[in-house]
Design an enzyme around this catalytic site. Structure first.
Site, PDB file in Angstrom:
ATOM      1  N   LYS A 113      74.038  29.719  50.763  1.00 14.03           N
ATOM      2  CA  LYS A 113      74.012  30.750  49.730  1.00 14.03           C
ATOM      3  C   LYS A 113      72.788  31.665  49.871  1.00 14.03           C
ATOM      4  O   LYS A 113      72.827  32.810  49.446  1.00 14.03           O
ATOM      5  CB  LYS A 113      74.043  30.104  48.347  1.00 14.03           C
ATOM      6  CG  LYS A 113      75.240  29.147  48.197  1.00 14.03           C
ATOM      7  CD  LYS A 113      76.123  29.509  47.073  1.00 14.03           C
ATOM      8  CE  LYS A 113      77.474  28.829  47.031  1.00 14.03           C
ATOM      9  NZ  LYS A 113      77.604  27.464  47.504  1.00 14.03           N
TER      10      LYS A 113
HETATM   11  C1  LIG Z   1      78.870  26.937  47.671  1.00 15.86           C
HETATM   12  C2  LIG Z   1      79.023  25.898  48.709  1.00 15.86           C
HETATM   13  C3  LIG Z   1      80.254  25.655  49.315  1.00 15.86           C
HETATM   14  C4  LIG Z   1      81.510  26.377  48.925  1.00 15.86           C
HETATM   15  O1  LIG Z   1      81.457  27.755  49.218  1.00 15.86           O
HETATM   16  P1  LIG Z   1      82.488  28.766  48.523  1.00 15.86           P
HETATM   17  O2  LIG Z   1      82.037  30.092  48.929  1.00 15.86           O
HETATM   18  O3  LIG Z   1      82.333  28.536  47.052  1.00 15.86           O
HETATM   19  O4  LIG Z   1      83.848  28.405  48.980  1.00 15.86           O
HETATM   20  C5  LIG Z   1      80.301  24.699  50.322  1.00 15.86           C
HETATM   21  N1  LIG Z   1      79.224  24.011  50.686  1.00 15.86           N
HETATM   22  C6  LIG Z   1      78.019  24.204  50.110  1.00 15.86           C
HETATM   23  C7  LIG Z   1      76.857  23.384  50.548  1.00 15.86           C
HETATM   24  C8  LIG Z   1      77.882  25.157  49.115  1.00 15.86           C
HETATM   25  O5  LIG Z   1      76.682  25.353  48.555  1.00 15.86           O
END
Ligand SMILES: *Cc1c(COP(=O)(O)O)cnc(C)c1O
Length: 470
Positions: A113
């Protein structure tokens, strides 16, 4: 480039307006009127670029209301070795069985993120300064979004962050990461409920137009267009790293919850990047897996959402899915609106007649990974490749191994570092294995924490926000 709503009832917006608005006024999601197409000549030139230069090429196609020199300055200060640990920013490595892993979790909060949120923080700062405005970010997190947003916005003037998280549902490391921030513009709210409850509260506040306007509310959740745009870049970068020429095709396998990450892959593919298949990996909360197998989309409520050992994917209503479905139904906003009415009354919808198109025209496939798969994959990668992967990345690798066809190059997106999920890693490989962690985070769990616990109640959250701001 103008941004419209998937539900068709919102006046077109500029990129900066889309960035600030989060959700569209009509309850839909904002997206460009059409995706730009990258021709073969351009793609060839892009192969040579470093991460920041590639990001500028791609993002400038979407952020057409920001002068290029300003955009370049923002991108150059975001994608640096200091913040992301290497010049490559998203290095690609190969496991012994040929599966490739693109490292997206080398940023400050050790999850992918950061890739989008660090940019978003700088874009917000830029637009707010330019327009002499203030903003209150209200968001929901199942763990990684919240910390990434807080680390991107901590101490920035003109912005406060109110972050809702499900009380007691995140790992010790994730809690410590968020709740230990001491900046006065960061407010952590732990809600007695699930992640989907937190998300529903955020949606309710966003839909309360009077409240939203009075307090300049916005969101940095995965529905924010600015995040999607930033994520498109690493699909291009990963593609170039995994191939020698643009004649080759690559598939990406993406651990998914809110469908934000893999949506960016879908857009990259729509822009002409030679992506063969997009593999959606879910955990036990397999609403998306069910959709790609059957064409039935049946979101579940909090009571039917499991708490799993890949908690950032414990999501049963994929908030970005609407943007993909908009493409599937040929940009028909009335149809999208109708489908989401069915979702709102708890019915979900059935697009089984379009399944062939979803598989072949859009290249989507899916698979599911359970707790035991996760542990087994972590242990296996540790034994065979000598490295510790996090539980979400493990879900992706499990599904990639299951779906991979002979000769298919698969890049798995690494969405977090193992250090964030100590409990599960120890369960997989034993308590005596030491889990690598950046030096600046050694004492994280011992730092003092700041958090307010509230009931699962829109009014309670509203009250808290008012008290802090009035
Ligand atoms: C947010 C997240 C996901 C999922 O991603 P999306 O964009 O919501 O599908 C998967 N793995 C981790 C570690 C995350 O932080």
């Amino acid at each position: 480039m103008k941004y419209i709503s998937t539900r068709g009832q919102t006046a077109p917006k500029t990129f900066s307006q889309a960035l600030m608005a989060g959700l569209a006024e009509d309850g839909g999601l904002l997206l460009p009127q059409s995706y730009p197409y990258v021709d073969a000549h351009t793609l060839l030139q892009w192969r040579e670029l470093n991460y920041a230069d590639l990001a500028l090429q791609i993002i400038s196609l979407f952020a057409t209301d920001i002068p290029r020199a300003d955009l370049k300055a923002i991108i150059d200060k975001t994608y640096t070795k200091e913040i992301f640990g290497s010049d490559e920013i998203t290095p690609v490595r190969t496991l012994h069985d040929g599966i490739k892993i693109e490292g997206l979790s080398n940023g400050p909060t050790l999850a992918f993120k950061d890739m989008a949120m660090q940019l978003l923080g700088n874009l917000f700062e830029y637009v707010l300064t330019r327009e002499n405005r203030f903003l209150n970010i209200i968001g929901a997190t199942s763990g990684d979004t919240g910390s990434a947003a807080e680390y991107a916005l901590r101490g920035k003037e003109r912005v406060n962050v109110f972050m809702l998280s499900p009380y007691g549902k995140m790992s010790e490391f994730q809690r410590a990461q968020m709740y230990s921030l001491q900046e006065a513009n960061i407010f952590n709210i732990a809600v007695r409920g699930m992640f989907d409850d937190c998300q529903d509260i955020v949606k309710a506040l966003q839909n309360d137009h009077q409240f939203k306007q009075h307090y300049y509310l916005s969101t940095v959740n995965s529905i924010n267009w600015g995040r999607i745009v930033a994520q498109i870049v690493y699909y291009f970068k990963g593609y170039f790293a995994a191939t020698n020429t643009n004649e080759q095709k690559v598939s990406f396998c993406v651990p998914s919850g809110n469908f934000g990450n893999v949506l960016a892959g879908h857009i990259a593919r729509s822009m002409g990047l030679p992506i063969h298949r997009l593999m959606v990996a879910t955990n036990e909360n397999d609403v998306l897996n069910e959709f790609f197998a059957s064409g039935h989309y049946r979101p579940r409520d909090a009571a039917h959402t499991f708490v799993t050992s890949s908690p950032s994917m414990d999501i049963s209503k994929a908030s970005n899915f609407e943007r993909f479905i908009y493409d599937v139904v040929d940009h028909n906003p009335d149809r999208v609106q109708h489908l989401w009415q069915q979702v709102a009354i708890g019915q979900g919808f059935d697009l089984s007649l379009l399944l062939d198109k979803i598989h072949h025209q859009f290249g989507f496939v899916a698979g599911r990974s359970m707790h035991s798969d996760r542990l087994q994959t972590i242990a296996q990668v540790y034994a065979e490749d000598g490295e510790l992967i996090d539980p979400h990345t493990a879900d992706g690798i499990k599904v990639a191994r299951q779906l991979r066809e002979i000769g298919e190059v698969v890049v798995c997106l690494e969405t977090a570092k193992a250090a964030k999920f100590k409990e599960t890693i120890q369960q997989a490989v034993g308590a005596d294995v030491s889990i690598p962690r950046p030096e600046n985070l050694t004492n994280l769990e011992e730092l003092p924490q700041r958090v307010t616990v509230l009931d699962n109640d829109v009014q309670a959250v509203k009250q808290f926000v008012c008290t802090q701001l009035d």
